[in-house]
Design a protein around this motif. Structure first.
Motif, PDB file in Angstrom:
ATOM      1  N   ARG A  75      -8.967  17.007   0.553  1.00 43.30           N
ATOM      2  CA  ARG A  75      -9.587  17.588   1.746  1.00 43.30           C
ATOM      3  C   ARG A  75      -9.164  16.881   3.024  1.00 43.30           C
ATOM      4  O   ARG A  75      -9.047  17.507   4.067  1.00 43.30           O
ATOM      5  N   GLN A  76      -8.955  15.587   2.971  1.00 46.09           N
ATOM      6  CA  GLN A  76      -8.595  14.802   4.151  1.00 46.09           C
ATOM      7  C   GLN A  76      -7.512  13.788   3.781  1.00 46.09           C
ATOM      8  O   GLN A  76      -7.760  12.580   3.727  1.00 46.09           O
ATOM      9  N   PRO A  77      -6.278  14.281   3.563  1.00 44.98           N
ATOM     10  CA  PRO A  77      -5.234  13.382   3.059  1.00 44.98           C
ATOM     11  C   PRO A  77      -4.891  12.223   3.995  1.00 44.98           C
ATOM     12  O   PRO A  77      -4.554  11.141   3.522  1.00 44.98           O
ATOM     13  N   GLN A  78      -4.982  12.429   5.302  1.00 46.19           N
ATOM     14  CA  GLN A  78      -4.641  11.336   6.219  1.00 46.19           C
ATOM     15  C   GLN A  78      -5.650  10.197   6.106  1.00 46.19           C
ATOM     16  O   GLN A  78      -5.271   9.017   6.128  1.00 46.19           O
ATOM     17  N   ILE A  79      -6.929  10.536   5.988  1.00 53.39           N
ATOM     18  CA  ILE A  79      -7.957   9.506   5.834  1.00 53.39           C
ATOM     19  C   ILE A  79      -7.794   8.806   4.488  1.00 53.39           C
ATOM     20  O   ILE A  79      -7.819   7.572   4.404  1.00 53.39           O
ATOM     21  N   ALA A  80      -7.601   9.596   3.434  1.00 54.56           N
ATOM     22  CA  ALA A  80      -7.394   9.018   2.104  1.00 54.56           C
ATOM     23  C   ALA A  80      -6.173   8.119   2.100  1.00 54.56           C
ATOM     24  O   ALA A  80      -6.206   7.017   1.544  1.00 54.56           O
ATOM     25  N   GLN A  81      -5.118   8.575   2.748  1.00 51.27           N
ATOM     26  CA  GLN A  81      -3.887   7.799   2.784  1.00 51.27           C
ATOM     27  C   GLN A  81      -4.118   6.442   3.452  1.00 51.27           C
ATOM     28  O   GLN A  81      -3.640   5.416   2.979  1.00 51.27           O
ATOM     29  N   ARG A  82      -4.882   6.438   4.533  1.00 54.95           N
ATOM     30  CA  ARG A  82      -5.156   5.185   5.245  1.00 54.95           C
ATOM     31  C   ARG A  82      -5.920   4.203   4.352  1.00 54.95           C
ATOM     32  O   ARG A  82      -5.586   3.031   4.269  1.00 54.95           O
ATOM     33  N   TYR A  83      -6.958   4.702   3.653  1.00 52.56           N
ATOM     34  CA  TYR A  83      -7.758   3.811   2.807  1.00 52.56           C
ATOM     35  C   TYR A  83      -7.001   3.362   1.560  1.00 52.56           C
ATOM     36  O   TYR A  83      -7.106   2.206   1.149  1.00 52.56           O
ATOM     37  N   TYR A  84      -6.231   4.276   0.962  1.00 52.44           N
ATOM     38  CA  TYR A  84      -5.430   3.874  -0.197  1.00 52.44           C
ATOM     39  C   TYR A  84      -4.349   2.873   0.210  1.00 52.44           C
ATOM     40  O   TYR A  84      -4.053   1.935  -0.531  1.00 52.44           O
ATOM     41  N   ALA A  85      -3.765   3.071   1.382  1.00 55.72           N
ATOM     42  CA  ALA A  85      -2.756   2.126   1.869  1.00 55.72           C
ATOM     43  C   ALA A  85      -3.378   0.743   2.075  1.00 55.72           C
ATOM     44  O   ALA A  85      -2.751  -0.274   1.755  1.00 55.72           O
ATOM     45  N   LYS A  86      -4.596   0.701   2.583  1.00 53.63           N
ATOM     46  CA  LYS A  86      -5.283  -0.581   2.759  1.00 53.63           C
ATOM     47  C   LYS A  86      -5.557  -1.231   1.402  1.00 53.63           C
ATOM     48  O   LYS A  86      -5.354  -2.431   1.220  1.00 53.63           O
ATOM     49  N   ALA A  87      -6.023  -0.422   0.449  1.00 53.88           N
ATOM     50  CA  ALA A  87      -6.277  -0.941  -0.902  1.00 53.88           C
ATOM     51  C   ALA A  87      -4.978  -1.464  -1.519  1.00 53.88           C
ATOM     52  O   ALA A  87      -4.962  -2.517  -2.155  1.00 53.88           O
ATOM     53  N   TYR A  88      -3.881  -0.739  -1.312  1.00 49.04           N
ATOM     54  CA  TYR A  88      -2.574  -1.160  -1.825  1.00 49.04           C
ATOM     55  C   TYR A  88      -2.139  -2.472  -1.175  1.00 49.04           C
ATOM     56  O   TYR A  88      -1.600  -3.351  -1.844  1.00 49.04           O
ATOM     57  N   GLU A  89      -2.390  -2.593   0.124  1.00 48.97           N
ATOM     58  CA  GLU A  89      -2.050  -3.827   0.840  1.00 48.97           C
ATOM     59  C   GLU A  89      -2.815  -5.025   0.266  1.00 48.97           C
ATOM     60  O   GLU A  89      -2.269  -6.111   0.117  1.00 48.97           O
ATOM     61  N   LEU A  90      -4.079  -4.798  -0.095  1.00 48.09           N
ATOM     62  CA  LEU A  90      -4.904  -5.867  -0.651  1.00 48.09           C
ATOM     63  C   LEU A  90      -4.548  -6.194  -2.099  1.00 48.09           C
ATOM     64  O   LEU A  90      -4.662  -7.336  -2.526  1.00 48.09           O
ATOM     65  N   ASP A  91      -4.133  -5.157  -2.858  1.00 50.51           N
ATOM     66  CA  ASP A  91      -3.800  -5.363  -4.272  1.00 50.51           C
ATOM     67  C   ASP A  91      -2.673  -4.407  -4.669  1.00 50.51           C
ATOM     68  O   ASP A  91      -2.929  -3.294  -5.128  1.00 50.51           O
ATOM     69  N   PRO A  92      -1.417  -4.816  -4.501  1.00 51.31           N
ATOM     70  CA  PRO A  92      -0.288  -3.931  -4.770  1.00 51.31           C
ATOM     71  C   PRO A  92      -0.055  -3.616  -6.249  1.00 51.31           C
ATOM     72  O   PRO A  92       0.846  -2.850  -6.567  1.00 51.31           O
ATOM     73  N   TYR A  93      -0.885  -4.175  -7.133  1.00 48.31           N
ATOM     74  CA  TYR A  93      -0.771  -3.874  -8.563  1.00 48.31           C
ATOM     75  C   TYR A  93      -1.940  -3.039  -9.065  1.00 48.31           C
ATOM     76  O   TYR A  93      -2.079  -2.820 -10.271  1.00 48.31           O
ATOM     77  N   ASN A  94      -2.761  -2.553  -8.165  1.00 50.77           N
ATOM     78  CA  ASN A  94      -3.934  -1.760  -8.526  1.00 50.77           C
ATOM     79  C   ASN A  94      -3.512  -0.316  -8.778  1.00 50.77           C
ATOM     80  O   ASN A  94      -3.005   0.358  -7.876  1.00 50.77           O
ATOM     81  N   PHE A  95      -3.728   0.161 -10.013  1.00 49.55           N
ATOM     82  CA  PHE A  95      -3.319   1.517 -10.390  1.00 49.55           C
ATOM     83  C   PHE A  95      -3.889   2.556  -9.438  1.00 49.55           C
ATOM     84  O   PHE A  95      -3.173   3.433  -8.948  1.00 49.55           O
ATOM     85  N   ARG A  96      -5.192   2.492  -9.172  1.00 51.37           N
ATOM     86  CA  ARG A  96      -5.822   3.508  -8.321  1.00 51.37           C
ATOM     87  C   ARG A  96      -5.266   3.497  -6.906  1.00 51.37           C
ATOM     88  O   ARG A  96      -5.116   4.542  -6.279  1.00 51.37           O
ATOM     89  N   ALA A  97      -4.974   2.324  -6.388  1.00 52.39           N
ATOM     90  CA  ALA A  97      -4.414   2.233  -5.036  1.00 52.39           C
ATOM     91  C   ALA A  97      -3.025   2.864  -4.979  1.00 52.39           C
ATOM     92  O   ALA A  97      -2.720   3.653  -4.080  1.00 52.39           O
ATOM     93  N   ILE A  98      -2.177   2.524  -5.956  1.00 53.14           N
ATOM     94  CA  ILE A  98      -0.813   3.067  -5.968  1.00 53.14           C
ATOM     95  C   ILE A  98      -0.850   4.576  -6.192  1.00 53.14           C
ATOM     96  O   ILE A  98      -0.184   5.339  -5.489  1.00 53.14           O
ATOM     97  N   PHE A  99      -1.637   5.023  -7.170  1.00 53.47           N
ATOM     98  CA  PHE A  99      -1.734   6.454  -7.453  1.00 53.47           C
ATOM     99  C   PHE A  99      -2.279   7.191  -6.229  1.00 53.47           C
ATOM    100  O   PHE A  99      -1.767   8.236  -5.836  1.00 53.47           O
TER     101      PHE A  99
END
Length: 129
Positions: A4-28
């Motif tokens: 529904r809101q890919p830009q917002i999701a992208q921002r939060y997932y990118a932050k999660a990826y930045e904090l943990d680049p091996y996190n499956f949910r963040a990368i997916f």
């Protein structure tokens, strides 16, 4: 939220990826939000990374395959789908039917099915063999 809101999701997932680049949910999540936003090259980058981290995850393999298809790299997609179906013969998802991995024609039918239901509504390119 990703669909529904890919830009917002992208921002939060990118932050999660930045904090943990091996996190499956963040990368997916960052891969999927890029896919939904139409940033296929970036989506492929994350799904390839996820494939290296978890090479036996059917959902990740499926997303990598459909991202290859959206990128019009059919041979790579076909290879990923065959691998996914060898690992999980009964795996089923929205964008392709469950098929027997021993049946190459069924894999081709799965790819044809993708083009019938995909957002790009494009004719199926011929694979480069």
């Amino acid at each position: 939220a990703s669909a529904r809101q890919p830009q917002i999701a992208q921002r939060y997932y990118a932050k999660a990826y930045e904090l943990d680049p091996y996190n499956f949910r963040a990368i997916f999540g960052v891969g999927q939000s890029n896919y939904i936003s139409g940033n296929i090259p970036q989506s492929l980058k994350f799904f390839k990374e996820l494939d290296e981290l978890t090479p036996y995850n059917a959902s990740a393999l499926n997303m990598l395959g459909v991202a290859y298809l959206r990128n019009n790299t059919v041979a790579e997609a076909e290879s990923i789908f065959i691998r996914a179906l060898q690992i999980y013969p009964d795996f089923d998802c929205e964008e392709k039917p469950s098929v027997n991995p021993k049946n190459q024609t069924a894999v081709t039918a799965a790819i044809d099915n993708y083009f019938q239901v995909s957002l790009i509504k494009a004719p199926r390119p011929e694979p480069s063999l």
